[in-house]
Design an enzyme around this catalytic site. Structure first.
Site, mmCIF file in Angstrom:
data_model
loop_
_atom_site.group_PDB
_atom_site.id
_atom_site.type_symbol
_atom_site.label_atom_id
_atom_site.label_comp_id
_atom_site.label_asym_id
_atom_site.label_seq_id
_atom_site.Cartn_x
_atom_site.Cartn_y
_atom_site.Cartn_z
ATOM 1 N N TYR A 147 40.498 1.609 -24.114
ATOM 2 C CA TYR A 147 39.231 1.900 -24.786
ATOM 3 C C TYR A 147 39.175 3.369 -25.167
ATOM 4 C CZ TYR A 147 34.283 3.167 -25.105
ATOM 5 O OH TYR A 147 33.079 3.694 -25.514
HETATM 6 N N1 NDP Z 1 25.675 2.324 -24.598
HETATM 7 C C1 NDP Z 1 26.121 3.511 -24.214
HETATM 8 O O1 NDP Z 1 25.622 4.113 -23.244
HETATM 9 C C2 NDP Z 1 27.258 4.146 -24.946
HETATM 10 C C3 NDP Z 1 27.662 3.679 -26.192
HETATM 11 N N2 NDP Z 1 28.714 4.297 -26.844
HETATM 12 C C4 NDP Z 1 29.112 3.803 -28.174
HETATM 13 O O2 NDP Z 1 27.958 3.640 -28.997
HETATM 14 C C5 NDP Z 1 28.110 2.458 -29.799
HETATM 15 C C6 NDP Z 1 26.942 1.506 -29.518
HETATM 16 O O3 NDP Z 1 26.924 1.232 -28.115
HETATM 17 P P1 NDP Z 1 26.217 -0.112 -27.583
HETATM 18 O O4 NDP Z 1 24.994 -0.388 -28.357
HETATM 19 O O5 NDP Z 1 26.166 -0.036 -26.098
HETATM 20 O O6 NDP Z 1 27.323 -1.181 -28.021
HETATM 21 P P2 NDP Z 1 27.515 -2.700 -27.551
HETATM 22 O O7 NDP Z 1 28.437 -2.737 -26.376
HETATM 23 O O8 NDP Z 1 26.183 -3.332 -27.450
HETATM 24 O O9 NDP Z 1 28.342 -3.296 -28.816
HETATM 25 C C7 NDP Z 1 27.787 -3.188 -30.088
HETATM 26 C C8 NDP Z 1 28.105 -4.429 -30.842
HETATM 27 O O10 NDP Z 1 29.496 -4.482 -31.184
HETATM 28 C C9 NDP Z 1 29.756 -5.840 -31.451
HETATM 29 N N3 NDP Z 1 31.183 -6.176 -31.427
HETATM 30 C C10 NDP Z 1 32.046 -6.046 -30.410
HETATM 31 N N4 NDP Z 1 33.257 -6.531 -30.759
HETATM 32 C C11 NDP Z 1 33.137 -6.993 -32.037
HETATM 33 C C12 NDP Z 1 34.013 -7.628 -32.949
HETATM 34 N N5 NDP Z 1 35.284 -7.907 -32.606
HETATM 35 N N6 NDP Z 1 33.535 -7.972 -34.170
HETATM 36 C C13 NDP Z 1 32.251 -7.694 -34.513
HETATM 37 N N7 NDP Z 1 31.371 -7.089 -33.700
HETATM 38 C C14 NDP Z 1 31.810 -6.757 -32.469
HETATM 39 C C15 NDP Z 1 29.026 -6.599 -30.354
HETATM 40 O O11 NDP Z 1 28.769 -7.919 -30.819
HETATM 41 P P3 NDP Z 1 28.207 -9.060 -29.832
HETATM 42 O O12 NDP Z 1 26.713 -8.863 -29.846
HETATM 43 O O13 NDP Z 1 28.667 -10.334 -30.460
HETATM 44 O O14 NDP Z 1 28.834 -8.816 -28.470
HETATM 45 C C16 NDP Z 1 27.793 -5.762 -30.123
HETATM 46 O O15 NDP Z 1 26.617 -6.320 -30.647
HETATM 47 C C17 NDP Z 1 29.465 1.864 -29.443
HETATM 48 O O16 NDP Z 1 30.448 2.284 -30.370
HETATM 49 C C18 NDP Z 1 29.753 2.436 -28.073
HETATM 50 O O17 NDP Z 1 31.141 2.512 -27.775
HETATM 51 C C19 NDP Z 1 29.408 5.337 -26.280
HETATM 52 C C20 NDP Z 1 29.046 5.811 -25.054
HETATM 53 C C21 NDP Z 1 27.933 5.282 -24.334
HETATM 54 N N1 LIG Z 2 30.599 -0.646 -26.666
HETATM 55 C C1 LIG Z 2 30.141 0.035 -25.608
HETATM 56 N N2 LIG Z 2 30.707 1.207 -25.278
HETATM 57 C C2 LIG Z 2 30.248 1.864 -24.169
HETATM 58 C C3 LIG Z 2 29.188 1.364 -23.410
HETATM 59 C C4 LIG Z 2 28.611 0.121 -23.811
HETATM 60 O O1 LIG Z 2 27.678 -0.387 -23.164
HETATM 61 N N3 LIG Z 2 29.117 -0.496 -24.892
HETATM 62 N N4 LIG Z 2 28.715 2.031 -22.320
HETATM 63 C C5 LIG Z 2 29.290 3.161 -21.898
HETATM 64 C C6 LIG Z 2 28.743 3.822 -20.654
HETATM 65 O O2 LIG Z 2 27.336 4.029 -20.818
HETATM 66 C C7 LIG Z 2 29.373 5.144 -20.282
HETATM 67 O O3 LIG Z 2 29.152 6.057 -21.295
HETATM 68 C C8 LIG Z 2 28.734 5.692 -19.021
HETATM 69 O O4 LIG Z 2 29.092 4.911 -17.933
HETATM 70 C C9 LIG Z 2 30.463 3.751 -22.585
HETATM 71 N N5 LIG Z 2 30.810 3.030 -23.783
#
Ligand code: NDP
Ligand SMILES: Nc1nc2c(c(=O)[nH]1)N=C([C@H](O)[C@@H](O)CO)CN2
Length: 235
Positions: A147
């Site tokens: 990742y």
């Molecule tokens: N949440 C956090 O605290 C953090 C988030 N981030 C980054 O911010 C962004 C948003 O985070 P967050 O809202 O938590 O993201 P999520 O983990 O909720 O993923 C966002 C969406 O990506 C979709 N997805 C995953 N794989 C595929 C695929 N193969 N084809 C199409 N869609 C796909 C999922 O679809 P489905 O609904 O079908 O699963 C989901 O709705 C991400 O890029 C994440 O890495 C970075 C650090 C921390």
């Molecule tokens: N696709 C996602 N990426 C990440 C997520 C998540 O929920 N979906 N969450 C994190 C964590 O919040 C991390 O930043 C702290 O433990 C990282 N990326």
């Protein structure tokens, strides 16, 4: 008519919050989702163009491009949000995990940026590409090796595309650490995670919304990564 912003993976959480923000501010938006969460019905009722896309499907990119081109003459921005936070512990097939991580976090943004660039150039203002990366681009992550590597690849794409598309398209990363927990996160995990940053909070989606708006409203920032991490680098 302002061209729409394309947001990938926006059926839930941060992507959904971004769509709802743009709807509220009357900025046209087109989004992709994989799973039809109940949120999609409401978005469609609000007039949001919601396109079902599973980027694991090899045909998905060509189909998405065709759909975008058949509906729009231009795009204001592309926000690459779709992501899978998967790990080696849950995937004994490390080869498949690595391919999956690289596809969703690097190959899909790479191909869409190349395929849709001409649509970003039709607006009379500078357009934007925003990559959602991760704080771990700086540090690596022993529990999310593939990742983190794939997010680092996405961060590098930011630099290349910023040089390639300047001055008509700005290209930047937003590198968050904790923004919002997941429903399955335990109290112990939450307490441990909150201690990792100086601010010690779960800030919520507004931090990403504010960061996106900062980049969209800048005439000058490009090729950079905006850290949104609560001072985690100083802990
Ligand atoms: N949440 C956090 O605290 C953090 C988030 N981030 C980054 O911010 C962004 C948003 O985070 P967050 O809202 O938590 O993201 P999520 O983990 O909720 O993923 C966002 C969406 O990506 C979709 N997805 C995953 N794989 C595929 C695929 N193969 N084809 C199409 N869609 C796909 C999922 O679809 P489905 O609904 O079908 O699963 C989901 O709705 C991400 O890029 C994440 O890495 C970075 C650090 C921390
Ligand atoms: N696709 C996602 N990426 C990440 C997520 C998540 O929920 N979906 N969450 C994190 C964590 O919040 C991390 O930043 C702290 O433990 C990282 N990326």
């Amino acid at each position: 008519m302002t061209a729409p912003i394309l947001i990938t993976g926006a059926g839930q959480r941060i992507g959904l919050a971004l769509v709802q923000h743009f709807v509220a501010s009357k900025q046209p938006v087109v989004m992709t989702y994989r799973t039809r969460h109940e949120t999609i019905d409401a978005l469609e009722q609000q007039g949001v163009h919601c396109i079902q896309v599973d980027f694991d499907n090899p045909e998905s990119l060509a189909t998405l491009e065709m759909t975008i081109r058949s509906h729009y003459n231009g795009l204001r921005a592309i926000i690459h949000n779709a992501s899978s936070w998967d790990c080696e512990q849950n995937n004994p097939d490390f080869s498949q995990l690595f391919d999956n991580m690289m596809r969703i976090h690097a190959k899909v943004p790479y191909q869409l940026n190349l395929a849709l660039a001409d649509l970003l150039l039709t607006d009379d203002c500078v357009a934007d590409i925003i990559h959602l990366t991760d704080y771990v681009v700086e540090t690596g992550s022993p529990k999310h090796i593939a990742y983190a590597a794939s997010k680092a690849a996405l961060d590098n794409l930011t630099k290349s595309f910023a040089s390639k598309y300047a001055p008509n398209i700005k290209v930047n990363s937003i590198a968050p650490s904790l923004i919002i927990f997941n429903q399955h996160d335990t109290p112990e995990y939450k307490a441990k995670t909150l201690k990792k940053s100086l601010m010690g909070i779960e800030p919520g989606c507004k931090e990403i919304i504010n960061s996106v708006e900062l980049l969209l409203n800048s005439d000058y920032i490009t090729g950079r990564s905006l850290p949104v991490d609560g001072g985690r680098h100083l802990k």
